[in-house]
Design an enzyme around this catalytic site. Structure first.
Site, short mmCIF file in Angstrom:
data_model
loop_
_atom_site.label_atom_id
_atom_site.label_comp_id
_atom_site.label_asym_id
_atom_site.label_seq_id
_atom_site.Cartn_x
_atom_site.Cartn_y
_atom_site.Cartn_z
N GLN A 71 0.83 -1.05 -0.14
CA GLN A 71 -0.01 0.05 0.12
C GLN A 71 0.69 1.21 -0.06
O GLN A 71 2.00 1.29 -0.84
CB GLN A 71 -0.92 -0.18 1.18
CG GLN A 71 -1.94 -0.98 1.12
CD GLN A 71 -3.03 -0.82 -0.05
OE1 GLN A 71 -3.42 0.34 -0.29
NE2 GLN A 71 -3.70 -1.84 -0.51
N VAL A 72 0.51 2.27 0.80
CA VAL A 72 1.11 3.53 0.83
C VAL A 72 2.36 3.46 1.90
O VAL A 72 1.97 2.87 3.02
CB VAL A 72 0.33 4.77 0.89
CG1 VAL A 72 -0.47 4.71 2.17
CG2 VAL A 72 1.03 6.19 0.64
N CYS A 172 1.25 1.51 5.27
CA CYS A 172 1.04 0.28 4.58
C CYS A 172 -0.29 -0.19 4.58
O CYS A 172 -0.76 -1.44 4.68
CB CYS A 172 1.76 -0.88 5.46
SG CYS A 172 3.50 -0.25 5.56
#
Length: 215
Positions: A71-72, A172
């Site tokens: 994810q991020v 995340c």
């Protein structure tokens, strides 16, 4: 494997990402593996299947959607990223084993630096240490991409950084996930020392596999 190398610090994310892709696309069965050590300028990166809603407030920090898994996350000064450009087929390493190798090396390096309690968290890749309120705090994140058996992207270790930008995201993809760095664990460390040790241990780990190079 070639020796690891540091990129000029700090390095823009897009520049390094493009170089990784070019290296991977151009390589063949004879190309040596490399480890690139990088300290990035501030950036949020969103994985290939990343959900934009995990970016809460990016502010003035740029957001880059990239081709790694996950994810991020946030990269910035005080964090060392070890980009591993590895021919997994040549070493006979499968994807899950590769992730485990990166996590194990991160735990080994943290132990050597003097950080106690580094561990894994079931279902959440990366490395964690005890944080506030008996919760685990993330100190190292993983993000990989495998193309035609060649891996790139890699492992990010928080050493001595401003952790505030992590509040602008669900790190995340986990709401309320604590993040921490080596300094926050009460251990004196700097990015170069931690990065060099990380590279040495990664090279040693990969050297434990027999390389099969076609004639």
């Amino acid at each position: 494997m070639n020796e690891s190398k540091w990129w000029p610090r700090p390095a823009p994310y897009l520049e390094v990402w493009e170089a990784m892709r070019q290296y991977t696309e151009a390589r063949d069965s004879q190309t040596p593996d490399e480890i690139w050590l990088v300290e990035h300028t501030p950036v949020y990166t969103l994985g290939q299947a990343g959900k934009p809603e995990h970016i809460l407030n990016s502010g003035a920090i740029p957001v880059v959607k990239c081709d790694r898994g996950g994810q991020v996350t946030y990269h910035g000064p005080g964090q060392v990223v070890a980009y591993c450009l590895i021919d997994l087929r040549r070493l006979g390493i499968f994807a899950k084993e590769y992730v485990s190798l990166l996590e194990s090396v991160a735990i080994q390096v943290l132990n050597e630096l003097g950080v106690n309690g580094a561990s894994l968290k079931p279902g959440a890749p990366g490395v964690y240490v005890p944080g506030d309120n008996n919760q685990l705090a993330k100190i190292a994140a993983l993000g990989i991409k495998i193309r035609n058996g060649y891996a790139y992207h890699g492992l990010a270790l928080n050493v001595d950084m401003d952790l505030a930008p992590f509040a602008g995201i669900n790190p995340c993809g986990y709401e309320g996930l604590q993040t921490i760095d080596v300094i926050g664990c009460g251990v004196a460390a700097d990015v170069v020392t931690a990065g060099n040790l990380l590279a040495v241990r990664l090279v040693q780990a990969f050297s434990g596999y027999h390389q099969t190079v076609p004639a």
